[in-house]
Design a protein around this motif. Sequence first.
Motif, PDB file in Angstrom:
ATOM      1  N   TRP A  12      55.981  29.502  37.142  1.00 42.28           N
ATOM      2  CA  TRP A  12      57.107  30.358  36.719  1.00 42.28           C
ATOM      3  C   TRP A  12      56.910  31.820  37.131  1.00 42.28           C
ATOM      4  O   TRP A  12      57.123  32.198  38.252  1.00 42.28           O
ATOM      5  CB  TRP A  12      57.321  30.273  35.211  1.00 42.28           C
ATOM      6  CG  TRP A  12      57.378  28.900  34.621  1.00 42.28           C
ATOM      7  CD1 TRP A  12      56.358  28.207  34.043  1.00 42.28           C
ATOM      8  CD2 TRP A  12      58.525  28.035  34.534  1.00 42.28           C
ATOM      9  NE1 TRP A  12      56.794  26.992  33.596  1.00 42.28           N
ATOM     10  CE2 TRP A  12      58.111  26.857  33.871  1.00 42.28           C
ATOM     11  CE3 TRP A  12      59.864  28.141  34.941  1.00 42.28           C
ATOM     12  CZ2 TRP A  12      58.987  25.804  33.604  1.00 42.28           C
ATOM     13  CZ3 TRP A  12      60.734  27.095  34.666  1.00 42.28           C
ATOM     14  CH2 TRP A  12      60.301  25.948  34.020  1.00 42.28           C
ATOM     15  N   CYS A  13      56.468  32.656  36.180  1.00 45.79           N
ATOM     16  CA  CYS A  13      56.516  34.103  36.435  1.00 45.79           C
ATOM     17  C   CYS A  13      55.346  34.556  37.309  1.00 45.79           C
ATOM     18  O   CYS A  13      54.527  33.769  37.748  1.00 45.79           O
ATOM     19  CB  CYS A  13      56.569  34.881  35.124  1.00 45.79           C
ATOM     20  SG  CYS A  13      54.969  35.285  34.410  1.00 45.79           S
ATOM     21  N   VAL A  15      52.679  36.437  36.627  1.00 47.96           N
ATOM     22  CA  VAL A  15      51.388  36.800  36.045  1.00 47.96           C
ATOM     23  C   VAL A  15      50.258  36.048  36.761  1.00 47.96           C
ATOM     24  O   VAL A  15      49.169  36.566  36.945  1.00 47.96           O
ATOM     25  CB  VAL A  15      51.370  36.526  34.522  1.00 47.96           C
ATOM     26  CG1 VAL A  15      49.988  36.766  33.938  1.00 47.96           C
ATOM     27  CG2 VAL A  15      52.383  37.426  33.822  1.00 47.96           C
ATOM     28  N   GLY A  16      50.568  34.834  37.192  1.00 49.92           N
ATOM     29  CA  GLY A  16      49.573  34.081  37.957  1.00 49.92           C
ATOM     30  C   GLY A  16      48.592  33.331  37.077  1.00 49.92           C
ATOM     31  O   GLY A  16      47.413  33.170  37.423  1.00 49.92           O
ATOM     32  N   CYS A  17      49.057  32.842  35.930  1.00 52.38           N
ATOM     33  CA  CYS A  17      48.175  32.113  35.021  1.00 52.38           C
ATOM     34  C   CYS A  17      47.686  30.822  35.675  1.00 52.38           C
ATOM     35  O   CYS A  17      48.408  30.160  36.408  1.00 52.38           O
ATOM     36  CB  CYS A  17      48.910  31.767  33.733  1.00 52.38           C
ATOM     37  SG  CYS A  17      49.395  33.224  32.799  1.00 52.38           S
ATOM     38  N   LEU A  45      48.439  30.731  27.795  1.00 47.99           N
ATOM     39  CA  LEU A  45      49.692  30.416  28.474  1.00 47.99           C
ATOM     40  C   LEU A  45      50.868  30.764  27.568  1.00 47.99           C
ATOM     41  O   LEU A  45      50.719  30.814  26.347  1.00 47.99           O
ATOM     42  CB  LEU A  45      49.768  28.924  28.820  1.00 47.99           C
ATOM     43  CG  LEU A  45      48.779  28.362  29.839  1.00 47.99           C
ATOM     44  CD1 LEU A  45      48.980  26.855  29.961  1.00 47.99           C
ATOM     45  CD2 LEU A  45      48.943  29.021  31.179  1.00 47.99           C
ATOM     46  N   CYS A  46      52.020  30.967  28.173  1.00 45.23           N
ATOM     47  CA  CYS A  46      53.238  31.171  27.377  1.00 45.23           C
ATOM     48  C   CYS A  46      53.956  29.827  27.243  1.00 45.23           C
ATOM     49  O   CYS A  46      53.504  28.822  27.793  1.00 45.23           O
ATOM     50  CB  CYS A  46      54.091  32.261  28.029  1.00 45.23           C
ATOM     51  SG  CYS A  46      55.133  31.671  29.361  1.00 45.23           S
ATOM     52  N   LYS A  48      56.520  28.567  28.610  1.00 42.38           N
ATOM     53  CA  LYS A  48      56.919  27.972  29.892  1.00 42.38           C
ATOM     54  C   LYS A  48      55.705  27.351  30.584  1.00 42.38           C
ATOM     55  O   LYS A  48      55.789  26.271  31.139  1.00 42.38           O
ATOM     56  CB  LYS A  48      57.542  29.020  30.817  1.00 42.38           C
ATOM     57  CG  LYS A  48      58.894  29.519  30.342  1.00 42.38           C
ATOM     58  CD  LYS A  48      59.639  30.304  31.408  1.00 42.38           C
ATOM     59  CE  LYS A  48      58.996  31.616  31.774  1.00 42.38           C
ATOM     60  NZ  LYS A  48      58.961  32.627  30.707  1.00 42.38           N
ATOM     61  N   GLY A  49      54.581  28.053  30.528  1.00 47.97           N
ATOM     62  CA  GLY A  49      53.366  27.518  31.146  1.00 47.97           C
ATOM     63  C   GLY A  49      52.969  26.211  30.481  1.00 47.97           C
ATOM     64  O   GLY A  49      52.644  25.227  31.148  1.00 47.97           O
ATOM     65  N   ALA A 181      56.758  38.102  30.706  1.00 50.48           N
ATOM     66  CA  ALA A 181      55.381  37.912  31.169  1.00 50.48           C
ATOM     67  C   ALA A 181      54.456  37.969  29.949  1.00 50.48           C
ATOM     68  O   ALA A 181      53.607  38.843  29.839  1.00 50.48           O
ATOM     69  CB  ALA A 181      55.009  38.995  32.177  1.00 50.48           C
ATOM     70  N   PRO A 182      54.626  37.028  29.012  1.00 51.03           N
ATOM     71  CA  PRO A 182      53.976  37.123  27.703  1.00 51.03           C
ATOM     72  C   PRO A 182      52.453  37.173  27.766  1.00 51.03           C
ATOM     73  O   PRO A 182      51.819  37.856  26.965  1.00 51.03           O
ATOM     74  CB  PRO A 182      54.423  35.865  26.971  1.00 51.03           C
ATOM     75  CG  PRO A 182      55.611  35.371  27.710  1.00 51.03           C
ATOM     76  CD  PRO A 182      55.456  35.814  29.122  1.00 51.03           C
ATOM     77  N   VAL A 183      51.878  36.457  28.719  1.00 48.85           N
ATOM     78  CA  VAL A 183      50.415  36.446  28.782  1.00 48.85           C
ATOM     79  C   VAL A 183      49.911  37.826  29.228  1.00 48.85           C
ATOM     80  O   VAL A 183      48.921  38.347  28.716  1.00 48.85           O
ATOM     81  CB  VAL A 183      49.905  35.328  29.714  1.00 48.85           C
ATOM     82  CG1 VAL A 183      48.404  35.440  29.921  1.00 48.85           C
ATOM     83  CG2 VAL A 183      50.262  33.971  29.123  1.00 48.85           C
TER      84      VAL A 183
HETATM   85  S1  SF4 Z   1      52.986  34.218  31.582  1.00 51.66           S
HETATM   86 FE1  SF4 Z   1      53.850  32.210  31.246  1.00 51.66          FE
HETATM   87  S2  SF4 Z   1      55.241  31.848  32.958  1.00 51.66           S
HETATM   88 FE2  SF4 Z   1      53.939  33.573  33.476  1.00 51.66          FE
HETATM   89  S3  SF4 Z   1      52.324  32.671  34.675  1.00 51.66           S
HETATM   90 FE3  SF4 Z   1      51.612  32.817  32.553  1.00 51.66          FE
HETATM   91  S4  SF4 Z   1      52.125  30.872  31.596  1.00 51.66           S
HETATM   92 FE4  SF4 Z   1      53.268  31.015  33.508  1.00 51.66          FE
END
Ligand code: SF4
Lengths: 685, 165
Positions: A12-13, A15-17, A45-46, A48-49, A181-183
């Motif tokens: 998704w976003c 941040v690159g988790c 993770l958020c 979505k992750g 970008a919650p993480v």
């Molecule tokens: S913040 Fe959420 S969407 Fe963004 S990379 Fe991390 S887990 Fe994925």
Amino acid sequence: MAEKLVPVVCPWCSVGCRFYAVSVNGYIRKIEFDYEHPTVNRGKLCPKGVASYQFINSPNRLKKPLKRVGEKGEGKFEEITWEEAYRIIAERIKEIKETYGPEAIAFLASEKITLEENYLVHKLSKAIGTNHLDFPGRYCQYSNSPARTAIFGSAAATNPFEDVAKAELIVIWGHNPAETAPVFFGQYIEKAVLDNGAEMVVIDPRGTRGHKYASLHLKPYPGTDLAIALAMLNVVISEELYDKEFVQERTTGFEELKEAVKDYTPEWAEKISGVPAEDIRKVARLIATKRTALFVNEGMNQHVNGFETALAIADLIAITGNIGKEGVWSGVFPGAQCGFCAAMTGIAPNKLPTGKLVTDEEARAELERLWGFKVPEWVGLDLTGMIREMGNKIRMMYIVGGNIAKSAPNSAWVREQLKKLDFLVVQDIFLTETAKYADIVLPAAAWFEKTGTAISAERRVQRTYMAANPPGEAKPDWLILVELAKELGLGEYFKYEHPDEILREINSVIPVFKGATPEYLAEHPEGCFFPCTEPGEGTKVLFKNGFKTADGKAHLQPVKWREPPEMPDDEYPLWLTNFRFVGQWHTGTMTFESPSLQKRWPEEYVMINPKDAERYGIKSGDLVKVETRRGSVLARAEVTEHVREGVIAMPNHWDINFLTLEVTHEKTKMAELKAVAARVKKVEE
Amino acid sequence: MSKKIFLDYKRCIGCKACEVACEMTHGEARIRVFEFPDLFTVPFNCRHCEKAPCLNVCPTGALFRDEDGAVAFDPLKCIGCLMCAVACPFGIPKLDEENKIMDKCDLCADRRAEGLLPACVSACPTEALKFGEINEVLWNREGKIVANLKSSAEKGEGEKAYIVL
Ligand code: SF4
Ligand code: SF4
Ligand code: SF4
């Protein structure tokens, strides 16, 4: 039935988790957190992750190539074989080339496919002979990116996220990382503010989840951020708070800037933006005196005057010396996990993959040597330009993973334009709104179904690996492009059997990725920071000893006030802006197919201030019609203090773009996606 | 020795990663995030009470205290009589209508057995959910608050340290 832990990057976003997809017989059973490696997300993770494999397993995935049998937009297709699909596409490309020339064909790459795949879209478009090449990211960072490139010579993030925790001041401007970008917000912003005592200020017409940590909240009308930025420059310069040594040694153009902003007082800005002059002064003084990490995003970017705003903000960062050292942060913050993959492979109508311009003869010649075929030298059209020219200059379009029928401004117009194309190919994982207008739809493998490279907002280059088999006959985008190239007789330039081979070519063609080899990235799941010129040689902090401009200095740009293209008036008295939900993403193509997300963030609503609500006799829960000069949508009202008076706001994952404006900035081609004049009316049910 | 999830709710941004992580692990989210109009959000799950009333009234011994101190649950013994739901001051145990037994947070017993953190804690991007020996978590919290008070007193900032509270 052995379980396999496959390391993946989040789809998704930006941040690159990182985490693991737990794969059983080519099927993803669940995800597992990676608490072992020194990753950006430190295991976290958020939502979505966490839910990221749900859409992959959706029964609605495309499984076979499709040929349109109904009207354009109707969504009626019949299944065909890959051979037939390739044959039809190749024939049509040949016909259109013969009739109109290759300049009648346009390509759209994507911030959602891998680095390797973006590179191949670029190579194929040039091999066919067209420079009409862009990606939906045109509507994302293309205010801040060109502005920072003009001033600093490079737009990318100046520092790694870990530096954010060392900042003294966090400025969040038209950005809502607590949801988008919650993480990043939890691991870096919160640590700075809650644990390390940094101060936080927010500039946003709405109140959002992260704002409870802010000591100051400036609430401008949408699209008037430029006035605030100009006034901040005025304050910093007139009060002589700028970093004199830095300005002297590392910038040019200060006198012109000083002259340009001398009349833009905070009182002047208050009249335009509705933000108290005193608050503007306070924030300007804070930025000038504290080590500042400054985050801007779509609330600042997605305006026709976003470029000027971004210039003014970058000027401000430069003259306050908040760049080129540790403990600061500024830069572009792409919306998607692979925005940089498109940007850094030169996905733009005027660029080569090396980042040089198509008009640069020497650079073209060098690329022609590497690629072995002739590269067109003319500047192509940007995305909105392509849409405008559909059925005219543009006869055919090839779209890889973009949903412009929903994401481009003024959807009703976009959909009419799409109908005018002679031929449209869409390569995607679902039958998107855009795919419904296609003549041929090609089923693509989703993110976890292929190996490839992703690049995060902090410039981390990371590898993600294939964890599942694509459904039915779906294939990875890179393979589709390779096979199509063969059908077109271009096979000799596309001899790849694995994404590793494409990455190796990128290592040799694009200098900033020289060290990001498949081998290095396999051994280092946490990746490397580009420019990574040798394996292991990443660059964490940019501009320590000079900027990427010809003379190494920051070229300050004088900026003038520029009105948004559409302002509220008697007929449409409100500002309409839009925002995102943490559990939805872009046009919802993937989140609508993720049950755990869809059930928690099920529908749109319109935020309206209690004073405006009273004026129009609207209560929370009422069905209202939101209308602009382009169209209207129906939504439930949410009466709330968290949007300022005179402004209404809606999430942008549903039909918001029926309301937005396709006017673009003459240079950056950014459209007006965030501030238009609107009215609301209660609808009797 | 009592391991718990501590709710450091001021760090919470209401992203519901905890709910989704629990739902993906157990089929149903056993943690809920409550949203308040002032933008505050509070995650809430089973408190694993030290003197758990649910456990005391369970007639079949389906509810039991495990070695980490969690109020865990044996689905094979549960008869779905709802006594635990009656006794719980927070309404935590819910009826699983399909299997005709109760469903409640077991602090992710399966994950703990594999040496993993509870799913909600693993996910939580802000560390609003903290898992560990509860007194260790609390001593850390106290230490941090005292350190913050000290540093803001040194900087002459007075009240600001309360932001962590
Ligand atoms: S913040 Fe959420 S969407 Fe963004 S990379 Fe991390 S887990 Fe994925
Ligand atoms: S500890 Fe496990 S069961 Fe309990 S709320 Fe968290 S994820 Fe759910
Ligand atoms: S995951 Fe953490 S931050 Fe997100 S809602 Fe749950 S407790 Fe709050």
